[in-house]
Design a protein around this motif. Structure first.
Motif, PDB file in Angstrom:
ATOM      1  N   GLN A   2      13.676  36.774  -3.889  1.00  0.00           N
ATOM      2  CA  GLN A   2      12.335  36.296  -3.529  1.00  0.00           C
ATOM      3  C   GLN A   2      12.468  35.131  -2.574  1.00  0.00           C
ATOM      4  OE1 GLN A   2       9.745  36.181  -6.819  1.00  0.00           O
ATOM      5  NE2 GLN A   2       8.374  34.681  -5.940  1.00  0.00           N
ATOM      6  N   SER A   3      11.741  35.196  -1.483  1.00  0.00           N
ATOM      7  CA  SER A   3      11.852  34.098  -0.527  1.00  0.00           C
ATOM      8  C   SER A   3      11.085  32.895  -1.030  1.00  0.00           C
ATOM      9  CB  SER A   3      11.346  34.532   0.851  1.00  0.00           C
ATOM     10  OG  SER A   3      10.302  35.452   0.700  1.00  0.00           O
ATOM     11  N   LEU A 151       8.110  39.593  -4.698  1.00  0.00           N
ATOM     12  CA  LEU A 151       8.360  39.916  -3.298  1.00  0.00           C
ATOM     13  C   LEU A 151       9.775  40.462  -3.104  1.00  0.00           C
ATOM     14  CD1 LEU A 151       6.705  36.939  -1.443  1.00  0.00           C
ATOM     15  CD2 LEU A 151       5.723  39.081  -2.265  1.00  0.00           C
ATOM     16  N   PRO A 153      12.439  41.572   0.035  1.00  0.00           N
ATOM     17  CA  PRO A 153      12.544  41.349   1.481  1.00  0.00           C
ATOM     18  C   PRO A 153      12.237  42.634   2.249  1.00  0.00           C
ATOM     19  CG  PRO A 153      14.695  41.271   0.412  1.00  0.00           C
ATOM     20  CD  PRO A 153      13.703  41.467  -0.672  1.00  0.00           C
ATOM     21  N   ARG A 154      11.505  42.484   3.333  1.00  0.00           N
ATOM     22  CA  ARG A 154      11.248  43.632   4.202  1.00  0.00           C
ATOM     23  C   ARG A 154      12.510  43.941   4.997  1.00  0.00           C
ATOM     24  NH1 ARG A 154       5.938  41.604   6.759  1.00  0.00           N
ATOM     25  NH2 ARG A 154       4.426  42.258   5.194  1.00  0.00           N
ATOM     26  N   ASP A 158      14.182  38.550   6.934  1.00  0.00           N
ATOM     27  CA  ASP A 158      14.675  37.802   5.785  1.00  0.00           C
ATOM     28  C   ASP A 158      13.855  36.551   5.512  1.00  0.00           C
ATOM     29  OD1 ASP A 158      17.514  36.252   7.423  1.00  0.00           O
ATOM     30  OD2 ASP A 158      15.434  36.598   8.023  1.00  0.00           O
ATOM     31  N   GLY A 161       8.501  38.393   2.695  1.00  0.00           N
ATOM     32  CA  GLY A 161       8.761  39.588   1.916  1.00  0.00           C
ATOM     33  C   GLY A 161       7.447  40.259   1.636  1.00  0.00           C
TER      34      GLY A 161
END
Ligand code: MTE
Ligand code: MO
Length: 517
Positions: A2-3, A151, A153-154, A158, A161
């Protein structure tokens, strides 16, 4: 992964909290509706609130919302819960543990209020089931939904998300389905054992029927109350958020305490007693001057003194403490129940029908001349002969007097506020009551004019209200005020001193503004 500092949008959290709580509560409510004598979590919280509410706030609620105070309370509890759940869900986006903590606390509240709910008539264990269901379903859904909002990451990104929208949508639909299911079960499959039981009841004819209502008891003015209040129109006052369900099957009335012989009477036993029919005007202590909490009905029941005589009242007793299926306690002077001149009843019928569920089915007490909170126990199951010194009834604990005869009062039904009359047809009317003593005289005055005698309708009995009418013959155009006052058969005239309803009933004169055009 999770960012840091980023979460799914705030509204997904709020929706998560709201839906999780709503689904838990809805399913539990559906379940409670299938069980007899088990309150839903919202009801239990509401019931606790009623018992904890200070007297002043209760009076305010009755004044503001009248008999709608119950839906208002239910809505208040539900909205508060959903707001708390929404906030919890929003916080949960960053700190899931806090959200679980808030939900657990809400669940604990549901459990404690269920355990303490005096209106529950089912076993304690069964009573806890809806709260446990709420806790399990809500926490479970909260966990599922919050996970879908984590979330991930897409690809190729990075920094930000995204959450799993499909999984979230699926969970939202699942929770919504739970809400709909709970609602449908509550509305369409809910059982009411008492309603079924009531439909099967056939009341025997009275051994002593009431005399016919005198032909002239109804004042001849459109808009004056019906002399006999229909069951549908009869005011309802009680602390029960949901009408207690007391089927006659398994019903028993216990008469005990300072008596020689304890009695246990089934509903059938009561119907075999000498049943008498009496018209009695019931009044609530919460009735403000001019208020609606008064009604006149024909009651069918067993004279309380017959049963007390059989039980054998011991010397030293001065009170009867009655308890209802929903654990309301009411204290009544013994003397009012044994009085030969006033037919206090253990009532089973109201206006020719079994008692309506909201008016105490299957059995209640009705005592002429005493406010309802010290006499008119609905859903009556227990009658203990005792001493006032030895107990405090529900409303006595809350600051109302232990003994409270109904105060004489009179009310203007016509005109209603700001009604306009043509000059040649100013006909007014209303009701007056002084249970046990009887109304001797009613007077009205317009503005600051002289008191004038009205036409009194025929008296039925001293225990029923008396109607009156009056025509203003030399009416003058403009705005006016009509005031009424009554005098009882002891020659006492209603005081103009305004008293509030607590601690023993309101006093003062009723006035209404009207216009002549
Ligand atoms: N079980 C129970 N009985 C009750 C009450 C109540 O809250 N619970 N309220 C009392 C009060 S304050 C009044 S005025 C009368 C009202 O009776 P009604 O609702 O049939 O008019 O019931 C009395 N009996
Ligand atoms: Mo009352």
């Amino acid at each position: 992964m999770q960012s840091k500092g980023r979460t799914a949008p705030w509204w997904t959290g709020v929706l998560t909290g709201v839906l999780s709580a709503a689904a838990g509560v809805a399913l539990a409510t559906g379940l409670a509706a299938l069980l007899t004598g088990v309150p839903s979590p919202i009801e239990s919280v509401g019931n606790r609130a009623i018992d904890l509410t200070p007297r002043s706030l209760k009076e305010l609620a009755i004044r503001q919302f009248g008999t709608n105070d119950k839906p208002v309370l239910i809505a208040g509890v539900a909205v508060t819960l959903l707001v708390a759940a929404g906030v919890a869900g929003w916080i949960g986006l960053r700190r899931p543990r806090v959200a679980y903590g808030i939900f657990a606390a809400l669940g604990l509240l549901a459990l404690t209020t269920a355990a303490l709910d005096r209106t529950a008539t089912a076993s304690r264990t069964l009573t806890l089931v809806p709260a446990l269901v709420t806790l399990a379903v809500s926490l479970g859904l909260l966990a599922v939904l919050l996970r879908t909002l984590e979330l991930a990451p897409r690809a190729g990104d990075d920094v930000s998300g995204s959450f799993d929208r499909r999984a979230f949508l699926r969970a939202v639909l699942g929770a919504s389905a739970g809400i709909v299911l709970g609602g449908v079960v509550t509305k369409y499959l809910g059982k009411n054992a008492a309603a079924d039981s009531r439909r099967a009841v056939r009341l025997p004819a009275a051994a002593e029927a009431a005399s016919a209502v005198p032909a002239g008891a109804q004042a001849d003015v459109d808009g004056v109350s019906r002399f006999i209040t229909s069951n549908r129109d009869f005011y309802r006052i009680d602390t029960a958020l949901r009408v207690p369900q007391v089927p006659v099957e398994g019903y028993s009335l216990r008469i005990h305490g300072m008596v020689d012989r304890e009695l246990n009477l089934s509903f059938r036993d009561l119907l075999k007693e000498r049943l008498v029919e009496r018209r009695i005007t019931l009044t609530c202590v919460s009735n403000e001057v001019g208020g609606p909490y008064v009604g006149n009905a024909t009651w069918l029941g067993v004279p309380v003194r017959d049963l007390l005589a059989r039980a054998g009242v011991q010397s030293g007793a001065d009170a009867v403490k009655t308890t209802s299926a929903d654990d309301m306690t009411i204290g009544t002077p013994l003397s009012a129940l044994t009085d030969e001149n006033r037919d206090a009843l253990i009532a089973v019928g109201m206006n020719g029908e079994p008692l309506p569920l909201a008016h105490g089915f299957p059995v209640r007490m009705v005592v002429p001349g005493l406010y309802g909170y010290v006499s008119a126990t609905k859903w009556l199951v227990d009658l203990e002969v005792t001493r006032f010194a030895d107990f405090k009834a529900y409303w006595t604990k809350r600051g109302y007097d232990a003994e409270a005869p109904i105060k004489m009062s009179s009310r203007i039904d016509v005109p209603t506020s700001f009604q306009t009359f043509p000059r040649d047809a100013v006909r007014v009317g209303g009701v007056a009551w002084a249970q046990n003593t009887g109304i001797e005289r009613v007077e009205v005055k317009v503005d600051d004019g002289a008191w004038q005698d009205v036409d009194l309708a025929d008296e039925d009995s001293v225990d029923t209200w008396r109607q009156w009418s009056w025509q203003w013959d030399d009416a003058t155009e403009g705005s006016h005020q009509l005031t009424v006052r009554a005098t009882d058969k002891n020659g006492t005239t209603q005081t103009s001193d305004r008293a509030r309803i607590a601690p023993d009933g309101s006093t003062g004169w009723h006035s209404v503004q009207f216009r002549v055009a």
